[in-house]
Design a protein around this motif. Sequence first.
Motif, PDB file in Angstrom:
ATOM      1  N   ASP A   1       0.807  -1.226   0.000  1.00  0.00           N
ATOM      2  CA  ASP A   1       0.000   0.000   0.000  1.00  0.00           C
ATOM      3  C   ASP A   1       0.838   1.273   0.000  1.00  0.00           C
ATOM      4  O   ASP A   1       0.295   2.370  -0.063  1.00  0.00           O
ATOM      5  CB  ASP A   1      -0.926   0.015   1.228  1.00  0.00           C
ATOM      6  N   ASP A   2       2.153   1.128   0.102  1.00  0.00           N
ATOM      7  CA  ASP A   2       3.013   2.319   0.193  1.00  0.00           C
ATOM      8  C   ASP A   2       4.303   2.090  -0.577  1.00  0.00           C
ATOM      9  O   ASP A   2       5.187   1.381  -0.125  1.00  0.00           O
ATOM     10  CB  ASP A   2       3.320   2.631   1.654  1.00  0.00           C
ATOM     11  N   GLU A   3       4.402   2.701  -1.738  1.00  0.00           N
ATOM     12  CA  GLU A   3       5.569   2.545  -2.585  1.00  0.00           C
ATOM     13  C   GLU A   3       6.491   3.759  -2.440  1.00  0.00           C
ATOM     14  O   GLU A   3       6.021   4.883  -2.357  1.00  0.00           O
ATOM     15  CB  GLU A   3       5.116   2.437  -4.045  1.00  0.00           C
ATOM     16  N   THR A   4       7.792   3.499  -2.419  1.00  0.00           N
ATOM     17  CA  THR A   4       8.787   4.567  -2.365  1.00  0.00           C
ATOM     18  C   THR A   4       9.425   4.695  -3.746  1.00  0.00           C
ATOM     19  O   THR A   4       9.771   3.690  -4.372  1.00  0.00           O
ATOM     20  CB  THR A   4       9.879   4.238  -1.326  1.00  0.00           C
ATOM     21  N   TYR A   5       9.608   5.927  -4.197  1.00  0.00           N
ATOM     22  CA  TYR A   5      10.213   6.196  -5.504  1.00  0.00           C
ATOM     23  C   TYR A   5      11.561   6.871  -5.296  1.00  0.00           C
ATOM     24  O   TYR A   5      11.691   7.762  -4.456  1.00  0.00           O
ATOM     25  CB  TYR A   5       9.303   7.110  -6.333  1.00  0.00           C
ATOM     26  N   TYR A   6      12.563   6.440  -6.077  1.00  0.00           N
ATOM     27  CA  TYR A   6      13.884   7.063  -5.996  1.00  0.00           C
ATOM     28  C   TYR A   6      14.612   6.854  -7.320  1.00  0.00           C
ATOM     29  O   TYR A   6      14.794   5.710  -7.751  1.00  0.00           O
ATOM     30  CB  TYR A   6      14.700   6.461  -4.847  1.00  0.00           C
ATOM     31  N   HIS A   7      14.989   7.939  -7.975  1.00  0.00           N
ATOM     32  CA  HIS A   7      15.762   7.930  -9.215  1.00  0.00           C
ATOM     33  C   HIS A   7      15.234   6.935 -10.244  1.00  0.00           C
ATOM     34  O   HIS A   7      15.983   6.113 -10.777  1.00  0.00           O
ATOM     35  CB  HIS A   7      17.239   7.649  -8.924  1.00  0.00           C
ATOM     36  N   GLY A   8      13.953   7.001 -10.528  1.00  0.00           N
ATOM     37  CA  GLY A   8      13.339   6.162 -11.546  1.00  0.00           C
ATOM     38  C   GLY A   8      13.007   4.749 -11.106  1.00  0.00           C
ATOM     39  O   GLY A   8      12.552   3.946 -11.919  1.00  0.00           O
ATOM     40  N   HIS A   9      13.237   4.414  -9.850  1.00  0.00           N
ATOM     41  CA  HIS A   9      12.902   3.081  -9.331  1.00  0.00           C
ATOM     42  C   HIS A   9      11.825   3.209  -8.265  1.00  0.00           C
ATOM     43  O   HIS A   9      11.644   4.263  -7.667  1.00  0.00           O
ATOM     44  CB  HIS A   9      14.139   2.400  -8.745  1.00  0.00           C
ATOM     45  N   LYS A  10      11.124   2.121  -8.020  1.00  0.00           N
ATOM     46  CA  LYS A  10      10.086   2.104  -6.997  1.00  0.00           C
ATOM     47  C   LYS A  10      10.133   0.771  -6.265  1.00  0.00           C
ATOM     48  O   LYS A  10      10.542  -0.250  -6.817  1.00  0.00           O
ATOM     49  CB  LYS A  10       8.707   2.313  -7.612  1.00  0.00           C
ATOM     50  N   ASN A  11       9.742   0.793  -4.992  1.00  0.00           N
ATOM     51  CA  ASN A  11       9.705  -0.444  -4.225  1.00  0.00           C
ATOM     52  C   ASN A  11       8.771  -0.287  -3.035  1.00  0.00           C
ATOM     53  O   ASN A  11       8.701   0.775  -2.423  1.00  0.00           O
ATOM     54  CB  ASN A  11      11.097  -0.847  -3.747  1.00  0.00           C
ATOM     55  N   HIS A  12       8.037  -1.360  -2.719  1.00  0.00           N
ATOM     56  CA  HIS A  12       7.158  -1.362  -1.546  1.00  0.00           C
ATOM     57  C   HIS A  12       7.657  -2.346  -0.487  1.00  0.00           C
ATOM     58  O   HIS A  12       6.947  -2.658   0.459  1.00  0.00           O
ATOM     59  CB  HIS A  12       5.701  -1.648  -1.926  1.00  0.00           C
ATOM     60  N   TRP A  13       8.904  -2.819  -0.620  1.00  0.00           N
ATOM     61  CA  TRP A  13       9.536  -3.658   0.402  1.00  0.00           C
ATOM     62  C   TRP A  13      10.361  -2.781   1.327  1.00  0.00           C
ATOM     63  O   TRP A  13      10.995  -1.823   0.893  1.00  0.00           O
ATOM     64  CB  TRP A  13      10.426  -4.722  -0.248  1.00  0.00           C
ATOM     65  N   TRP A  14      10.370  -3.118   2.622  1.00  0.00           N
ATOM     66  CA  TRP A  14      11.064  -2.362   3.658  1.00  0.00           C
ATOM     67  C   TRP A  14      11.954  -3.287   4.458  1.00  0.00           C
ATOM     68  O   TRP A  14      11.652  -4.471   4.602  1.00  0.00           O
ATOM     69  CB  TRP A  14      10.048  -1.702   4.583  1.00  0.00           C
ATOM     70  N   ALA A  15      13.032  -2.778   5.004  1.00  0.00           N
ATOM     71  CA  ALA A  15      13.951  -3.571   5.825  1.00  0.00           C
ATOM     72  C   ALA A  15      14.177  -2.872   7.161  1.00  0.00           C
ATOM     73  O   ALA A  15      14.313  -1.653   7.230  1.00  0.00           O
ATOM     74  CB  ALA A  15      15.276  -3.770   5.103  1.00  0.00           C
ATOM     75  N   LYS A  16      14.219  -3.672   8.228  1.00  0.00           N
ATOM     76  CA  LYS A  16      14.394  -3.146   9.591  1.00  0.00           C
ATOM     77  C   LYS A  16      15.874  -3.089   9.939  1.00  0.00           C
ATOM     78  O   LYS A  16      16.626  -4.033   9.678  1.00  0.00           O
ATOM     79  CB  LYS A  16      13.673  -4.039  10.586  1.00  0.00           C
ATOM     80  N   THR A  17      16.304  -1.968  10.536  1.00  0.00           N
ATOM     81  CA  THR A  17      17.707  -1.762  10.878  1.00  0.00           C
ATOM     82  C   THR A  17      17.828  -0.766  12.029  1.00  0.00           C
ATOM     83  O   THR A  17      16.832  -0.330  12.601  1.00  0.00           O
ATOM     84  CB  THR A  17      18.493  -1.259   9.645  1.00  0.00           C
TER      85      THR A  17
END
Length: 131
Positions: A81-97
Amino acid sequence: MPAIRRFLKATSAIAIAGPLFALSPTAHAQQGNTVSPAYAKAYVNTYAQAPSHYSPSDLSAQAGWLYPGNNYFYCQYNNPDDETYYHGHKNHWWAKTDDDSGNTNVWISEVYMTPGQDDQPAVPFSVLPLC
């Protein structure tokens, strides 16, 4: 106890796919009364300065920053439900750190990781498990 020692010895010697992914012994990150699950740290290259968030969403408050380089992560989560866009790429996967601003148990969009494809986990589940 011997089983724990064998596990730690085995996981500390594993390296997967050269410098992009590696596992280290289990560590716990703490923030207040919360403790990160006992996941082995997976080291993954991030290619850009990434904003960290308190939950896996660009809509959540920004916590701080994770600088480019070989960074460790605990697990990953799919938020379609929440996509991130950066320099022509997109992703809705997140990593914990834990970020470079001193915040623990925060989330980074996998759009900032290498290698990566749009809307796909940047890291195999065998290296970085689901949260």
